[in-house]
Design a protein around this motif. Structure first.
Motif, PDB file in Angstrom:
ATOM      1  N   PHE A  74       2.950   2.507  -3.513  1.00 23.02           N
ATOM      2  CA  PHE A  74       2.351   3.359  -4.539  1.00 23.02           C
ATOM      3  C   PHE A  74       2.635   4.838  -4.305  1.00 23.02           C
ATOM      4  N   HIS A  75       3.092   5.177  -3.103  1.00 27.53           N
ATOM      5  CA  HIS A  75       3.245   6.585  -2.752  1.00 27.53           C
ATOM      6  C   HIS A  75       4.687   7.015  -2.512  1.00 27.53           C
ATOM      7  N   GLU A 101       0.827  -1.202   0.000  1.00 28.29           N
ATOM      8  CA  GLU A 101       0.000   0.000   0.000  1.00 28.29           C
ATOM      9  C   GLU A 101       0.865   1.258   0.000  1.00 28.29           C
ATOM     10  N   ARG A 102       1.972   1.223   0.734  1.00 27.62           N
ATOM     11  CA  ARG A 102       2.870   2.378   0.799  1.00 27.62           C
ATOM     12  C   ARG A 102       3.669   2.535  -0.491  1.00 27.62           C
ATOM     13  N   ASP A 129       8.075   8.558  -3.305  1.00 26.69           N
ATOM     14  CA  ASP A 129       8.392   9.575  -4.303  1.00 26.69           C
ATOM     15  C   ASP A 129       9.868   9.617  -4.691  1.00 26.69           C
TER      16      ASP A 129
END
Length: 266
Positions: free
Chosen positions: A16-17, A13-14, A19
């Motif tokens: 995807f975020h 889940e993390r 950067d």
């Protein structure tokens, strides 16, 4: 391992975020520790001495080992890299001998890694058409047996980590989003070129005129923007437009595990 799937799901889940590579490295290191691993390495299987903009290389391996691995070009014969080419799912390092015939040099590489603290590990291969092969490896400083749940969780984490690295790499240096698409007729002709057929032979096989075959192959070459047919075949194989199996009809011949192990133990 209790909670292994929850750890993997949380990382996925993390992922995807994330950067930046630094953020991915921090998240992957924390996840690896939760799964019981001391180290991780997220790599493209390329010449690691070079610094390509599109190359993925994120790891926290011991500095001494990394320096030796790259400086002495051990990556050229690394048994983990070689074994990852033979499967599309993760594997523990103690099963490498079931995937490849481990040479004397490769046994020495594994032993040298153990002395540096990479005692055992688990590797998740990454095979993307049109890109260099890669992998996500997790390693332990002490010997251990991985539970089924741990390996499944590591498989998920490694897959999501590599995809996150590709996304971050794309943002930094845009990659080609998809492979060149050949037409069905171009694909047929390129497959036969790869088999060593002449334009006359291809014309006889496909029921075309010889000059039509030449035009089709030249059109495929222009799509890839390559200078000759050898480059065209390599590009089409690399992108998955044609397959090795259709170029040359053969199958892997796996020897029984016992015979493989007997050879690798010599």
């Amino acid at each position: 391992m209790e909670g292994a799937f929850a750890i993997a799901r949380q990382f996925a889940e993390r992922a995807f975020h994330f950067d930046s590579q630094a953020e991915l490295a921090s998240g992957l290191e924390a996840c690896a520790l939760e799964l019981g691993f001391s180290y991780f390495a997220l790599l493209h299987h390329v010449d690691l001495r070079k610094h390509w903009q599109r190359m993925i290389r994120i790891d926290n391996y011991p500095a001494g080992w990394t320096e030796r691995f790259i400086g002495s070009r051990l990556f050229l014969e690394d048994p983990v890299f070689c074994a990852s080419l033979m499967t599309n799912i993760g594997f523990p390092w103690d099963s490498i001998g079931k995937l490849i015939r481990v040479s004397r040099t490769q046994r020495q590489i594994l032993e040298a890694a153990r002395r540096e603290g990479l005692n055992c590990g688990f590797t998740v291969p990454a095979h993307i058409p049109g890109e260099a092969h890669g992998s996500c490896s997790f390693a332990c400083a002490s010997a251990r047996t991985f539970s089924h749940d741990c390996m499944l969780a590591a498989q998920l984490v490694g897959s999501f980590a590599f995809q996150a690295a590709r996304r971050i790499c794309c943002a930094r240096c845009p990659l080609r989003l998809q492979a060149v698409q050949l037409t069905p007729r171009q694909r047929d002709c390129v497959e036969l070129v790869a088999q060593g057929k002449t334009d006359w032979e291809i014309a006889m096989i496909l029921g075309l005129k010889e000059d039509s075959v030449t035009k089709v192959v030249d059109a495929a070459r222009r799509r890839y923007d390559v200078a000759n047919r050898t480059e065209l075949v390599v590009a089409a194989l690399f992108d998955g437009q044609i397959s090795f199996n259709t170029v040359r009809h053969w199958q892997y011949q796996f020897a029984p595990c016992s015979s493989v192990n007997s050879r690798t133990s010599r």
